[in-house]
Write a protein that holds these residues in place. Structure first.
Motif, PDB file in Angstrom:
ATOM      1  N   ALA A 135      -1.076  -1.873   3.388  1.00 37.18           N
ATOM      2  CA  ALA A 135      -2.344  -1.348   2.887  1.00 37.18           C
ATOM      3  C   ALA A 135      -3.428  -1.477   3.948  1.00 37.18           C
ATOM      4  N   PRO A 136      -4.397  -0.582   3.951  1.00 34.49           N
ATOM      5  CA  PRO A 136      -5.531  -0.721   4.874  1.00 34.49           C
ATOM      6  C   PRO A 136      -6.197  -2.088   4.716  1.00 34.49           C
TER       7      PRO A 136
ATOM      8  N   ASN B  28       0.384   5.370   0.098  1.00 31.42           N
ATOM      9  CA  ASN B  28       0.389   6.125   1.341  1.00 31.42           C
ATOM     10  C   ASN B  28       1.689   6.910   1.518  1.00 31.42           C
TER      11      ASN B  28
ATOM     12  N   GLY C  61       0.803  -1.220   0.000  1.00 34.84           N
ATOM     13  CA  GLY C  61       0.000   0.000   0.000  1.00 34.84           C
ATOM     14  C   GLY C  61       0.835   1.269   0.000  1.00 34.84           C
TER      15      GLY C  61
ATOM     16  N   GLY D 165      -2.848   3.845   5.772  1.00 37.11           N
ATOM     17  CA  GLY D 165      -3.572   4.708   4.845  1.00 37.11           C
ATOM     18  C   GLY D 165      -3.781   6.121   5.327  1.00 37.11           C
TER      19      GLY D 165
END
Length: 424
Positions: free
Chosen positions: A307-308, A242, A239, A355
């Motif tokens: 990642a979230p 971010n 992710g 995030g």
């Protein structure tokens, strides 16, 4: 002392610099040094760039490194390893490994990832009349990963059943964290006494001395800026959008900070395009071991970014390397995740929600400015490393497990340790 023979079957192996390759390579070399006849069936180096390089490798190549017999088998390698293409990649390696020689091994170790190549190898093992005990070494849980990244439906059910079948049919399952054990027992139907927790270890040695000033100058890092380094795979579950946005925000605020993404992966080109106009964001190609260690030790803050939604699918392998530096670690991850648990339990640093680029930037600046706190986090990380993440501790636990599966064949490993390992 009587010593047995062992074969590893897995997609990744050194000289791949990141991911699970250093652990398979480290364990194989250590077992060979202890007198175990050790061989490896693996693919040609391709991770994390998902490329064989400028020239296609041959169909097969065998060699000996550190007394380990290594056989490399070429498999289908997609440029984007997702969905059906990822499945095809794993299956081609699995079928090639299934028809290769396993050197009459006393124990077979299947390394997952890759799940489907391991499943094919398990089928081969179970079809043989006198098959060796099979240990599946789980570094990542496929089904949990699909669930946490929102990829539900029929495909996830198929993966879950395949993963459950593989682990339930193993003579022993090694997982790298207690939470993994809870999951495979509770959700995948594996017997509690079938699962052993053996944590990954630090495969990066602390250098005797690093000239931080010289390394930073060579890399273009300024003495008065906080350098936040993320090392390893640049993929979906990291992710790293971010980080791009945190660096963009730092540009807007004119902060003295630089975010560095070191390594390769299938999301790198997209992220480079996304951050092309961001001044405080830098991408570095994967480095040779010595240069990698020097760069890592010359940063100010070491970053784990997820990642979230990612909370339990993997223990980032980079953490063991990070802890060896004596530098503070910043985790951008889901509250309550395995990653947050590891960093906070080790006392190695702080965590912010996944995030949230603003929270990431603010905490990175605080860590970079607080030298006393950074030193304390670094000392705690090194202490945790020495107590829990040494290669020798992992070697003895693995050796004891192998001795329990094939009594009399791995006599170098103490039987009392075997009993302790089986009841962890």
């Amino acid at each position: 002392m009587q010593q047995g023979s062992l074969v590893f079957v897995g997609l990744n192996y050194p000289p791949e610099p990141t991911g699970i390759a250093p652990y398979t390579g480290g364990l194989a070399s250590s077992l060979a040094a202890a007198g175990v006849q050790t061989s490896v069936l693996t693919a040609f180096p391709h991770y994390p760039d998902w490329s064989f390089g400028p020239e296609a490798p041959p169909s097969r190549r065998s060699s000996v490194h550190d007394d380990v017999h290594v056989t490399r088998l070429r498999h289908v390698l997609p440029a984007r390893p997702v969905g059906v293409l990822r499945l095809l990649s794993e299956l081609t390696f699995g079928f090639r490994a299934a028809f290769a020689s396993w050197r009459n091994a006393d124990v077979v170790v299947l390394v997952s990832p890759a799940l489907f190549s391991s499943a094919v190898a398990m089928v081969r093992s179970r079809l043989r009349r006198r098959s060796a005990p099979v240990v599946t070494w789980v570094q990542d849980l496929y089904s949990l990963g699909l669930e946490e990244t929102g990829q539900g439906g029929f495909a996830t059910k198929v993966v879950r059943r395949a993963e459950s079948w593989l682990l339930r049919n193993s003579d022993a399952v090694v997982v790298i964290h207690d939470r993994f054990k809870d999951h495979v027992v509770r959700e995948l139907g594996v017997r509690h006494d079938q699962v052993v927790v053996i944590r990954n270890w630090s495969h990066v040695s602390a250098p005797e001395q690093v000239d931080r000033q010289a390394v930073r100058a060579r890399l273009g890092w300024q003495p008065d800026e906080t350098v936040v380094l993320h090392a390893g795979n640049i993929g979906v579950k990291q992710g790293l959008e971010n980080v791009v946005e945190a660096a963009r925000l730092a540009d807007e605020r004119q902060e003295r900070i630089r975010f560095v993404l070191l390594g390769g992966g299938n999301q790198r080109q997209r992220l480079q395009a996304l951050g092309a106009d961001v001044e405080r964001l830098v991408f570095l190609d994967s480095l040779p071991d010595e240069e990698f260690v020097a760069a890592m030790n010359s940063a100010d803050v070491l970053l784990v970014n997820e990642a979230p939604g990612i909370s339990g699918m993997a223990v980032p392998s980079k953490l063991t390397s990070y802890f060896s530096t004596g530098l503070p670690v910043l985790a951008s991850t889901e509250p309550g995740s395995v990653t947050e648990y590891e960093v906070l339990t080790a006392g190695a640093g702080r965590a912010v929600p996944a995030g949230d680029p603003s929270a990431l930037l603010d905490e990175a600046l605080l860590l970079g400015a607080d030298e006393a706190a950074a030193r304390e986090f670094g000392k705690s990380a090194l202490s945790f490393l020495e107590q829990h993440l040494t290669p020798n501790a992992a070697l003895m636990k693995f050796g004891s497990l192998f001795a329990s599966l094939r009594p009399g064949r791995f006599d170098a490993f103490h039987p009392k340790t075997t009993q302790q390992t089986r009841t962890d």
